[in-house]
Design a protein around this motif. Sequence first.
Motif, short mmCIF file in Angstrom:
data_model
loop_
_atom_site.label_atom_id
_atom_site.label_comp_id
_atom_site.label_asym_id
_atom_site.label_seq_id
_atom_site.Cartn_x
_atom_site.Cartn_y
_atom_site.Cartn_z
N HIS A 1 0.65 56.37 43.83
CA HIS A 1 0.79 55.45 43.48
C HIS A 1 0.20 54.51 44.16
CE1 HIS A 1 5.37 56.47 43.71
NE2 HIS A 1 5.06 56.87 43.07
N GLN A 2 -0.91 54.59 45.11
CA GLN A 2 -1.57 54.00 45.85
C GLN A 2 -3.33 54.00 44.30
OE1 GLN A 2 -2.70 54.01 50.08
NE2 GLN A 2 -0.78 54.99 50.21
N ASN A 3 -3.44 55.29 44.43
CA ASN A 3 -4.43 55.50 43.25
C ASN A 3 -3.96 55.05 41.85
OD1 ASN A 3 -5.88 57.22 45.31
ND2 ASN A 3 -4.97 58.80 44.58
N LYS B 1 0.41 46.67 49.48
CA LYS B 1 1.26 47.10 50.72
C LYS B 1 2.35 47.19 50.98
CE LYS B 1 -0.95 42.76 53.15
NZ LYS B 1 -0.52 41.40 53.92
N ALA B 2 2.71 47.29 49.75
CA ALA B 2 3.96 48.06 49.01
C ALA B 2 4.07 49.70 49.59
CB ALA B 2 5.11 46.93 48.16
N TRP B 3 2.56 49.63 48.08
CA TRP B 3 2.55 51.61 48.09
C TRP B 3 2.23 51.67 49.54
CZ3 TRP B 3 5.18 52.06 44.12
CH2 TRP B 3 5.21 51.80 42.37
N ARG B 4 2.17 51.28 50.93
CA ARG B 4 1.28 52.58 51.64
C ARG B 4 3.06 52.36 52.83
NH1 ARG B 4 -3.53 48.39 51.51
NH2 ARG B 4 -4.88 49.75 50.50
N GLU B 5 4.10 51.50 52.20
CA GLU B 5 5.46 50.83 53.30
C GLU B 5 6.11 52.37 52.63
OE1 GLU B 5 6.55 49.72 55.87
OE2 GLU B 5 5.15 47.69 54.94
N ARG B 6 6.22 52.97 54.81
CA ARG B 6 6.72 54.50 54.72
C ARG B 6 8.70 54.16 54.52
NH1 ARG B 6 4.31 57.46 59.56
NH2 ARG B 6 2.77 57.59 58.43
N LEU C 1 -9.64 47.24 34.57
CA LEU C 1 -8.86 48.31 33.01
C LEU C 1 -8.08 49.80 33.22
CD1 LEU C 1 -8.61 49.02 29.94
CD2 LEU C 1 -10.50 49.54 30.06
N ARG C 2 -8.84 51.25 33.76
CA ARG C 2 -8.45 52.03 34.52
C ARG C 2 -6.75 51.99 35.06
NH1 ARG C 2 -14.01 53.50 35.69
NH2 ARG C 2 -13.68 53.04 37.93
N ARG C 3 -6.76 50.59 36.08
CA ARG C 3 -5.43 51.16 36.62
C ARG C 3 -4.46 50.77 36.07
NH1 ARG C 3 -3.71 46.15 39.93
NH2 ARG C 3 -4.28 44.76 38.19
N ASP C 4 -4.63 49.94 34.92
CA ASP C 4 -4.03 48.80 33.92
C ASP C 4 -3.42 50.07 32.28
OD1 ASP C 4 -3.38 46.32 35.11
OD2 ASP C 4 -5.04 45.68 33.97
N THR C 5 -4.04 50.82 32.53
CA THR C 5 -4.23 51.89 31.43
C THR C 5 -3.42 53.41 31.76
OG1 THR C 5 -5.95 51.45 30.97
CG2 THR C 5 -5.38 53.76 30.03
N ASN C 6 -3.39 53.17 33.46
CA ASN C 6 -2.55 54.30 34.15
C ASN C 6 -0.76 53.72 35.04
OD1 ASN C 6 -4.63 56.16 34.81
ND2 ASN C 6 -5.29 55.31 37.18
#
Length: 523
Positions: free
Chosen positions: A171-173, A191-196, A265-270
Motif C-alpha cells: 500500500h505504501q508503494n 501515516k494511515a498506511w503505516r498504522e498497525r 502520475l505513477r501513483r495516481d495510475t496505480n
Amino acid sequence: AVRSTQKEEQLRRRAAAPWARGGLAVLAALGLCCLALRGPLRLRDGAAAVTVFLSTLTPKFYFALTVTSSFISGLIFVFEWWHFRKYGTSFIEQVSVSHLRPLIGGVENSPPAPVAFLAGENETSRQNMPECKVWRNPLNLFRGAEYSRYMWVTGKEPLTYYDMNLSAQDHQNFFTCDTDALRPSDTVMQKAWRERNPQARIKAAHQALELNNDCATAYVLLAEEEATTIVDAEKYFKQALKAGEMIYRRSQNCHSQSPQHEAQLRRDTNVLVYVKRRLAMCARKLGRIREAVKMMRDLMKEFPLLSMLNIHENLLEALLELQAYADVQAVLAKYDDISLPKSAAICYTAALLKARAVSERFSPETASKRGLSTAEINAVEAIHRAVEFNPHVPKYLLEMKSLVLPPEHILKRGDSEAVAYAFFHLQHWKRIEGALNLLHCTWEGTFRMIPYPLEKGHLFYPYPSCTETADRELLPTFHEVSVYPQKELPFFIHFTAGLCSFSAMLALLTHQFPELMVVFAKA
C-alpha cells in the motif's frame, strides 16, 4: 681404579649377552602383566559389588525404573513429534548441529543455494530473481467484508502478521509518493498506511476525507477495511473511482513538468488501476459476471504494461464461471507462453481445458485395455505439467485436505498458491464431469518422472527447497502446511518411539511377572 674398570666391562659384556636380554624382556613382560591385571581385578571387585547391590533390589524398584524410563522417553517423543510437525526438523538434531558440532570441531556444510523457480526466463534474470519471491494474490479477499467476518464467526485470525506487513508495504508503494507532503489529506493517508491498528487506519481515512472529500486513497482504505459487505465496499470504490479519475486526468496534464509530477502520475495510475480492478471483483462476487469480464478486458487494454498485476488471472476465473471455454483458451494462448512467468492458475486451467475434452468418457479400466488416445495423452501430460509446477493443488481439488481462506500474498509453487487457486477454482473442476476423476487417476504419476525434484525438474526448474518456510509465514497457524517432497521422519523420532515402547513393555512385564523379571535382571 683398574679393578673397578674391569668389573664394569665384565658387567657390560654380560648385559650384552642374549640370555641377559631375554631375562630383561621376561621381567618387563611380567611387570606389564601385573599392571594390566590390576584393572580387571578392580573391575571384578566392582562387578561383585554391583551384583551384591542388585541382589538387594526389589521388584518394585525395577517397575518404578521402567515406568520412569518409559514416561521420560514418551515425553521426548511427543516433543520431537510436535517440533517436527511445526518446524519440519528434529529438535535434537538441530541442537546437535547448531551447538555440539562446533564444540567437537566439525564444520556444518552449507546447503546449496536453491535455484529460482520462475519458468520461461533466461539464465541472467533467473540469477537476479530473489529466491522464493512472494507475490500479491490477484484474487485476494476484502479484509472488512470477508476476512473480518471469518474472524468474527470462528474466532480465528485468517491473516498472519507477516502477510499483513507485506500488504502494508504494498500500500505504501502503490498509494504514496514524494509529493504527498504538499497535500494535507495525502499526508494523513501516508501515516494511515503505516498504522498497525485497523481502527487507527480507518480513523485516519475519515480525517483525510474531512480535509479533502476527493481523496481516492481514503475511500480505498474504507472499502477494504471498514465496509462489512461487498455492496458497501463497492459503494466506497465507486467514490474512489470518481475521485481517482479526476486526479488522474489532472496528473496527465502536468506529468512532464518535473520528476515529482511523474512520480505523482505513477501513483495516481496505480490508484486508478487498483480501484477498477477491485470494482470488477465486486461485480464478480455480486453475480454480475459479464460486467466484471468487460471491466477486466477494458482495464487490460487501457493499461497493457501492467501485466505484472496478473489481471488475466481474474479474467480467467470469471470466464470459467461463464463457461466461456473458447475465451479461456484465447487468454491462455496469450499468457501461457514460455517467456512469461507461470502460475498455478495458468497451468491448471490449461490442464482443465484438455481434461474437459476427454474426462466425460474416460475410464481407467478401459484405458488400461485399449491404451490412451491422443487426446487423453495430451490431457494426462497437461495434468503432469500442472502437478510438477505446484504439487500441492491436487489434494485440495480432490478434497483430501481442508481449505482455509487464501492469504493476501502467495508463494508460487507453494502451498499458499495452492490454497488460493483451489479456493476459487474447485467449483470449476467440479462443474466439468469426470475432470476430478481424471485428475485422481493420473496426478501421482508425475512423481515417477521427477524422483529427485529438489535436484532436477522435468518441464520446470527444480522445486525450490525454501517454500515450506515461506508458506508457514504466509498461512495461519491452524492450517497444516503441505510439504513437498514429503520429509522422512527423523532418526530421533524413531529412536524415542522405540525406547518408549520397549520401556513400557518392560514395565508391563515387571508388573505382571515381578519375580521372573528380577531373575532376568540379576542374571
